[in-house]
Design a protein around this motif. Structure first.
Motif, mmCIF file in Angstrom:
data_model
loop_
_atom_site.group_PDB
_atom_site.id
_atom_site.type_symbol
_atom_site.label_atom_id
_atom_site.label_comp_id
_atom_site.label_asym_id
_atom_site.label_seq_id
_atom_site.Cartn_x
_atom_site.Cartn_y
_atom_site.Cartn_z
ATOM 1 N N GLN A 176 -0.565 1.710 -11.152
ATOM 2 C CA GLN A 176 -0.968 0.442 -10.551
ATOM 3 C C GLN A 176 -0.515 0.304 -9.104
ATOM 4 O O GLN A 176 -0.249 -0.793 -8.620
ATOM 5 C CB GLN A 176 -0.497 -0.736 -11.393
ATOM 6 C CG GLN A 176 -1.092 -0.728 -12.774
ATOM 7 C CD GLN A 176 -0.656 -1.898 -13.618
ATOM 8 O OE1 GLN A 176 0.240 -2.661 -13.270
ATOM 9 N NE2 GLN A 176 -1.305 -2.054 -14.760
ATOM 10 N N ALA B 211 -1.960 -8.500 2.780
ATOM 11 C CA ALA B 211 -1.313 -8.910 1.533
ATOM 12 C C ALA B 211 -0.239 -9.955 1.795
ATOM 13 O O ALA B 211 -0.133 -10.943 1.069
ATOM 14 C CB ALA B 211 -0.706 -7.692 0.831
ATOM 15 N N LEU C 294 -3.364 -3.355 5.564
ATOM 16 C CA LEU C 294 -3.377 -3.877 4.205
ATOM 17 C C LEU C 294 -2.087 -4.630 3.874
ATOM 18 O O LEU C 294 -2.117 -5.648 3.181
ATOM 19 C CB LEU C 294 -3.605 -2.744 3.208
ATOM 20 C CG LEU C 294 -5.006 -2.131 3.255
ATOM 21 C CD1 LEU C 294 -5.066 -0.863 2.415
ATOM 22 C CD2 LEU C 294 -6.046 -3.129 2.786
ATOM 23 N N PHE D 239 -1.392 0.648 -5.053
ATOM 24 C CA PHE D 239 -2.584 0.500 -4.220
ATOM 25 C C PHE D 239 -2.521 1.552 -3.116
ATOM 26 O O PHE D 239 -1.802 1.402 -2.137
ATOM 27 C CB PHE D 239 -2.655 -0.906 -3.630
ATOM 28 C CG PHE D 239 -3.958 -1.170 -2.941
ATOM 29 C CD1 PHE D 239 -5.071 -1.538 -3.667
ATOM 30 C CD2 PHE D 239 -4.071 -1.019 -1.582
ATOM 31 C CE1 PHE D 239 -6.291 -1.764 -3.040
ATOM 32 C CE2 PHE D 239 -5.277 -1.244 -0.939
ATOM 33 C CZ PHE D 239 -6.383 -1.614 -1.676
ATOM 34 N N VAL E 179 -4.778 -7.906 -1.965
ATOM 35 C CA VAL E 179 -5.440 -6.978 -1.048
ATOM 36 C C VAL E 179 -6.895 -6.784 -1.444
ATOM 37 O O VAL E 179 -7.782 -6.755 -0.590
ATOM 38 C CB VAL E 179 -4.689 -5.635 -0.996
ATOM 39 C CG1 VAL E 179 -5.491 -4.596 -0.230
ATOM 40 C CG2 VAL E 179 -3.328 -5.824 -0.359
ATOM 41 N N ALA E 180 -7.168 -6.681 -2.728
ATOM 42 C CA ALA E 180 -8.543 -6.499 -3.183
ATOM 43 C C ALA E 180 -9.432 -7.652 -2.738
ATOM 44 O O ALA E 180 -10.595 -7.459 -2.391
ATOM 45 C CB ALA E 180 -8.588 -6.349 -4.695
ATOM 46 N N ARG F 26 -4.234 10.588 -6.582
ATOM 47 C CA ARG F 26 -4.890 9.273 -6.594
ATOM 48 C C ARG F 26 -5.022 8.712 -8.024
ATOM 49 O O ARG F 26 -4.675 7.550 -8.257
ATOM 50 C CB ARG F 26 -6.243 9.339 -5.884
ATOM 51 C CG ARG F 26 -6.783 7.963 -5.531
ATOM 52 C CD ARG F 26 -7.952 8.030 -4.576
ATOM 53 N NE ARG F 26 -7.685 8.625 -3.288
ATOM 54 C CZ ARG F 26 -7.084 8.023 -2.267
ATOM 55 N NH1 ARG F 26 -6.669 6.775 -2.400
ATOM 56 N NH2 ARG F 26 -6.903 8.644 -1.129
ATOM 57 N N PRO G 208 0.816 -1.212 0.000
ATOM 58 C CA PRO G 208 0.000 0.000 0.000
ATOM 59 C C PRO G 208 0.853 1.267 0.000
ATOM 60 O O PRO G 208 1.974 1.269 0.491
ATOM 61 C CB PRO G 208 -0.810 -0.097 1.297
ATOM 62 C CG PRO G 208 -0.396 -1.326 1.974
ATOM 63 C CD PRO G 208 0.647 -2.008 1.185
ATOM 64 N N ALA H 242 -3.038 5.387 -9.348
ATOM 65 C CA ALA H 242 -3.853 4.299 -9.901
ATOM 66 C C ALA H 242 -3.338 3.919 -11.287
ATOM 67 O O ALA H 242 -3.249 2.739 -11.624
ATOM 68 C CB ALA H 242 -5.316 4.715 -9.966
ATOM 69 N N VAL I 118 -1.897 -6.105 -5.394
ATOM 70 C CA VAL I 118 -3.184 -5.431 -5.575
ATOM 71 C C VAL I 118 -4.315 -6.446 -5.589
ATOM 72 O O VAL I 118 -5.349 -6.268 -4.938
ATOM 73 C CB VAL I 118 -3.182 -4.588 -6.869
ATOM 74 C CG1 VAL I 118 -4.552 -4.004 -7.127
ATOM 75 C CG2 VAL I 118 -2.145 -3.497 -6.786
ATOM 76 N N THR I 119 -4.139 -7.549 -6.298
ATOM 77 C CA THR I 119 -5.155 -8.593 -6.356
ATOM 78 C C THR I 119 -5.371 -9.207 -4.984
ATOM 79 O O THR I 119 -6.506 -9.426 -4.552
ATOM 80 C CB THR I 119 -4.736 -9.700 -7.355
ATOM 81 O OG1 THR I 119 -4.492 -9.085 -8.618
ATOM 82 C CG2 THR I 119 -5.803 -10.754 -7.496
#
Length: 100
Positions: A30, A74, A70, A32, A94-95, A23, A2, A27, A91-92
């Protein structure tokens, strides 16, 4: 991992730089970014760098807690998922841990 978005500026009207500039930029890269951003104006920081605003201090603490939570999520998800690079993308991972 993060990212905490933080910015300083000459006045309170510059606070939108986090949401409208940083932000979207992070993003696109890529990254987070944690939900809470930290903005401080020149009135919130002394010349020696000490944060004088309790509101800004609170946001720093809140953002750091979110980032730590986060990062832990992760890391534990990566340990469970094994060496598959697609499944261990931060990212995947954590999502998948965030409530919908």
């Amino acid at each position: 991992m993060p990212v905490i978005l933080a910015a300083t500026g000459g006045g309170d009207k510059h606070c939108l730089v986090i949401e409208h500039q940083l932000r979207p930029l992070f993003a696109f890269l890529q990254a987070f970014a944690v939900p809470v951003g930290v903005y401080a104006s020149h009135n919130d920081i002394q010349k020696d760098g000490l944060i004088t605003s309790e509101l800004v201090r609170g946001r720093v603490i809140q953002a750091a807690r979110q980032a730590a939570q986060l990062a832990r999520a992760a890391r534990s998800a990566q340990q469970r998922s094994g060496p598959d690079p697609e499944r261990s993308d931060p990212v995947t991972v954590v999502a998948r841990t965030l409530p919908i």
